[in-house]
Design a protein around this motif. Sequence first.
Motif, short mmCIF file in Angstrom:
data_model
loop_
_atom_site.label_atom_id
_atom_site.label_comp_id
_atom_site.label_asym_id
_atom_site.label_seq_id
_atom_site.Cartn_x
_atom_site.Cartn_y
_atom_site.Cartn_z
N ALA A 234 24.14 97.35 -35.62
CA ALA A 234 25.53 97.52 -36.05
C ALA A 234 25.63 98.24 -37.39
O ALA A 234 26.59 98.98 -37.63
CB ALA A 234 26.22 96.16 -36.12
N LEU B 36 29.81 98.55 -30.95
CA LEU B 36 28.89 97.82 -30.10
C LEU B 36 29.65 97.43 -28.83
O LEU B 36 30.76 96.90 -28.91
CB LEU B 36 28.39 96.54 -30.77
N ALA C 262 29.39 93.29 -35.28
CA ALA C 262 30.29 94.43 -35.32
C ALA C 262 31.34 94.26 -36.41
O ALA C 262 31.63 95.19 -37.18
CB ALA C 262 30.97 94.61 -33.96
#
Length: 269
Positions: A165, A173, A206
Motif C-alpha cells: 500500500a 488495493l 489502504a
Amino acid sequence: MSIRSNIGQEENTLRPRFGLAFCLLGRAEAILLARGAGFDFAVIDMEHGPLGLGDLGQAAAAGIASGLPVFGRVTGPSSPDIARVLDCGATGVIVPHVDSAEDAARIAQACRFAPRGGRALPGPLPVLDYRVLPAAELTDGAERRVEVIAMIESAAALAAVEEIAATPGIDMLMIGSNDLADGIGRRGDLAHPEVLAAFRRIAGAARQAGIGFGVMGLPAALVQGHALDLGAATLVATNETNLIVEGGAAILRDLRGKLSPAAGAGSRP
C-alpha cells in the motif's frame, strides 16, 4: 497534492462505484450494456478467458465515447501488457497476484512516466482524443487519468500489504475475494472470521497509505460487512458470465414454478 492521494481521498468521500467485469463479451456494445444497466465502470478481464488487448482497445474506446470508465485486468505483475492497457485507452490497470512490495514497485515503474517511473512515451493517446501534444502535456494529461490497482489475493500479499500500500505509484488495493480466502486456507468460506480479519487489515493498510480500497468477487450478502463498512468505494459487483447464468437460472426457476404439476411432468421426456 499527488495523484495518488487525490484518488484515495476522493474514494473516501464519494458514493461507492459498482462495476461489471467482462470475461467473454469484448465487443464495444458490451460497454453500452453496462452503462445502460447503471454500472459505474466496466472491467475487461484478460486474466480469465479469451479477451485480449484488441478487445480492451475497442471497449476502452466505447467507454471514452460514452463516458463509462473501462479498466483492464492483466495476468499479473510480469505481464507485458500493463502499460499497453493504458496506451489502449483504459482508465486504469488492475494487476492480480501482487504478492510483495517489489511486485508493486514493478507495476508502478511500468505505469508511471519519469521521474516517477519508466513508462515509455507513447504516441497520441485515445484518452486525450489522439491529439498531438508536446511530451510534457501528453504525460501530464495521461497521468491524471490513470489508476494503478494492485490486487491482494494471497497469504504472502496479506503479510506484505502495508508495504504494498505504501509503494509510490499505487492508487488502490483491491481484494480478490475468492483467491484471498483460498490463499489463507479458507477456500469458499468468505464469511469466516479469518477472512473478514484479512479484509479489515487490507482496508486499514489502504486507509493508512491514503489510497483507495476496492473489492471483487463478494456475494451480495457480504458486501456490507466485508466492503462498505470497511470503506470500500470501488466494487466489481459481478461478471457477465455469472450475471447470465445466475440470472437465467433464477428466471427459469420462477417460470417453472408457475407450471402446474401436470404441465411440469409433461415438459420433460
